[in-house]
Motif scaffolding. Structure first.
Motif, PDB file in Angstrom:
ATOM      1  N   TYR A   1       0.847  -1.189   0.000  1.00  0.00           N
ATOM      2  CA  TYR A   1       0.000   0.000   0.000  1.00  0.00           C
ATOM      3  C   TYR A   1       0.883   1.239   0.000  1.00  0.00           C
ATOM      4  O   TYR A   1       2.019   1.203   0.470  1.00  0.00           O
ATOM      5  CB  TYR A   1      -0.923   0.021   1.229  1.00  0.00           C
ATOM      6  CG  TYR A   1      -1.949  -1.078   1.191  1.00  0.00           C
ATOM      7  CD1 TYR A   1      -3.176  -0.879   0.575  1.00  0.00           C
ATOM      8  CD2 TYR A   1      -1.671  -2.334   1.729  1.00  0.00           C
ATOM      9  CE1 TYR A   1      -4.116  -1.900   0.505  1.00  0.00           C
ATOM     10  CE2 TYR A   1      -2.603  -3.354   1.672  1.00  0.00           C
ATOM     11  CZ  TYR A   1      -3.818  -3.128   1.059  1.00  0.00           C
ATOM     12  OH  TYR A   1      -4.741  -4.133   0.988  1.00  0.00           O
TER      13      TYR A   1
ATOM     14  N   THR B   1      -6.831   1.154  -8.481  1.00  0.00           N
ATOM     15  CA  THR B   1      -7.293  -0.187  -8.126  1.00  0.00           C
ATOM     16  C   THR B   1      -6.939  -0.493  -6.678  1.00  0.00           C
ATOM     17  O   THR B   1      -7.757  -1.014  -5.920  1.00  0.00           O
ATOM     18  CB  THR B   1      -6.686  -1.239  -9.071  1.00  0.00           C
ATOM     19  OG1 THR B   1      -7.084  -0.934 -10.408  1.00  0.00           O
ATOM     20  CG2 THR B   1      -7.132  -2.644  -8.711  1.00  0.00           C
ATOM     21  N   GLN B   2      -5.699  -0.157  -6.277  1.00  0.00           N
ATOM     22  CA  GLN B   2      -5.251  -0.390  -4.908  1.00  0.00           C
ATOM     23  C   GLN B   2      -6.070   0.447  -3.919  1.00  0.00           C
ATOM     24  O   GLN B   2      -6.429  -0.029  -2.847  1.00  0.00           O
ATOM     25  CB  GLN B   2      -3.757  -0.067  -4.761  1.00  0.00           C
ATOM     26  CG  GLN B   2      -3.160  -0.532  -3.455  1.00  0.00           C
ATOM     27  CD  GLN B   2      -3.178  -2.037  -3.308  1.00  0.00           C
ATOM     28  OE1 GLN B   2      -3.148  -2.791  -4.269  1.00  0.00           O
ATOM     29  NE2 GLN B   2      -3.248  -2.498  -2.086  1.00  0.00           N
TER      30      GLN B   2
ATOM     31  N   LYS C   1      -9.482  -1.131  -3.495  1.00  0.00           N
ATOM     32  CA  LYS C   1      -9.320  -2.357  -2.709  1.00  0.00           C
ATOM     33  C   LYS C   1      -9.199  -2.014  -1.220  1.00  0.00           C
ATOM     34  O   LYS C   1      -9.845  -2.632  -0.372  1.00  0.00           O
ATOM     35  CB  LYS C   1      -8.078  -3.123  -3.178  1.00  0.00           C
ATOM     36  CG  LYS C   1      -7.793  -4.385  -2.416  1.00  0.00           C
ATOM     37  CD  LYS C   1      -6.544  -5.062  -2.946  1.00  0.00           C
ATOM     38  CE  LYS C   1      -6.105  -6.206  -2.055  1.00  0.00           C
ATOM     39  NZ  LYS C   1      -4.810  -6.754  -2.469  1.00  0.00           N
TER      40      LYS C   1
ATOM     41  N   ASP D   1     -12.550  -0.914   0.147  1.00  0.00           N
ATOM     42  CA  ASP D   1     -13.437  -2.066   0.250  1.00  0.00           C
ATOM     43  C   ASP D   1     -13.078  -2.919   1.470  1.00  0.00           C
ATOM     44  O   ASP D   1     -13.963  -3.416   2.169  1.00  0.00           O
ATOM     45  CB  ASP D   1     -13.371  -2.895  -1.035  1.00  0.00           C
ATOM     46  CG  ASP D   1     -14.488  -3.915  -1.107  1.00  0.00           C
ATOM     47  OD1 ASP D   1     -15.659  -3.532  -0.910  1.00  0.00           O
ATOM     48  OD2 ASP D   1     -14.189  -5.106  -1.357  1.00  0.00           O
ATOM     49  N   ILE D   2     -11.788  -3.081   1.745  1.00  0.00           N
ATOM     50  CA  ILE D   2     -11.360  -3.841   2.930  1.00  0.00           C
ATOM     51  C   ILE D   2     -11.829  -3.132   4.197  1.00  0.00           C
ATOM     52  O   ILE D   2     -12.304  -3.775   5.137  1.00  0.00           O
ATOM     53  CB  ILE D   2      -9.832  -4.053   2.936  1.00  0.00           C
ATOM     54  CG1 ILE D   2      -9.433  -5.023   1.824  1.00  0.00           C
ATOM     55  CG2 ILE D   2      -9.350  -4.568   4.296  1.00  0.00           C
ATOM     56  CD1 ILE D   2      -7.933  -5.128   1.597  1.00  0.00           C
TER      57      ILE D   2
ATOM     58  N   SER E   1     -10.252  -8.203   7.333  1.00  0.00           N
ATOM     59  CA  SER E   1     -11.422  -8.186   6.456  1.00  0.00           C
ATOM     60  C   SER E   1     -12.150  -9.519   6.521  1.00  0.00           C
ATOM     61  O   SER E   1     -11.627 -10.516   7.023  1.00  0.00           O
ATOM     62  CB  SER E   1     -11.006  -7.905   5.013  1.00  0.00           C
ATOM     63  OG  SER E   1     -10.439  -9.061   4.423  1.00  0.00           O
TER      64      SER E   1
ATOM     65  N   GLU F   1     -12.521 -11.388   4.136  1.00  0.00           N
ATOM     66  CA  GLU F   1     -11.759 -12.322   3.301  1.00  0.00           C
ATOM     67  C   GLU F   1     -10.472 -12.774   3.981  1.00  0.00           C
ATOM     68  O   GLU F   1      -9.681 -13.506   3.402  1.00  0.00           O
ATOM     69  CB  GLU F   1     -11.403 -11.680   1.952  1.00  0.00           C
ATOM     70  CG  GLU F   1     -12.585 -11.364   1.067  1.00  0.00           C
ATOM     71  CD  GLU F   1     -13.246 -10.027   1.425  1.00  0.00           C
ATOM     72  OE1 GLU F   1     -12.562  -9.142   1.973  1.00  0.00           O
ATOM     73  OE2 GLU F   1     -14.446  -9.888   1.157  1.00  0.00           O
TER      74      GLU F   1
END
Length: 159
Positions: A63, A114-115, A118, A121-122, A140, A142
């Motif tokens: 990140y 995109t990062q 992401k 979203d996390i 997260s 996931e």
């Protein structure tokens, strides 16, 4: 070409106006669990007090090193890699419940955007949080773990 078109549409959606409401990043923040025990409510209230006025910088690899999350009262804010984000939050059931995020509207490379998406979203899809000293850990749904450090706490500890 399809990926570029999709990313362009996503970028356009993010940059449509200054106080952007990002629907896919919204959570139901009026969700209250009246059956929570008072002891667990006290634990989370204490956590919210411990987070208040603090900003944490991400230390998880992959990140932007300036990616952050900060807390002030019921407000959350930070830098998501390209843009600043802001909104409201609650702590319920050991996780963050975020209201809709607003975002600034700066463009970036496809990879960075995109990062950033992401990362946001996390944040939205977290299943647990833990504060231990100057380290905030968010996991997260996931199983992705984000670790943040409070740089001010590290400076205070080293003096």
């Amino acid at each position: 070409m399809k990926k570029l078109l999709i990313l362009g549409i996503a970028a356009l959606a993010l940059t449509a106006c200054t106080d952007t409401k990002v629907p896919f990043l919204s959570s139901k923040s009026n969700n209250t669990n009246s059956s929570s025990s008072s002891s667990s409510t006290g634990i989370f209230a204490n956590l919210k007090e411990q987070l208040n006025g603090r900003e944490f910088i991400i230390v998880t690899e992959g990140y932007n090193s300036k990616t952050s999350i900060g807390f002030k009262g019921d407000r959350v804010y930070g830098f998501s890699g390209i843009n600043r984000y802001f909104g409201t939050y609650q702590i319920s059931g050991g996780k963050f419940i975020f209201g809709e995020f607003g975002l600034t509207t700066l463009p970036g490379t496809q990879e960075a955007m995109t990062q950033e998406l992401k990362f946001l979203d996390i944040l939205k899809n977290n299943k647990s949080i833990k504060l231990s000293g100057d380290t905030l850990t968010l996991i997260s749904t996931e199983g992705i773990e984000l670790n943040f450090k409070d740089p001010k706490a590290a400076v205070t500890q080293s003096k």
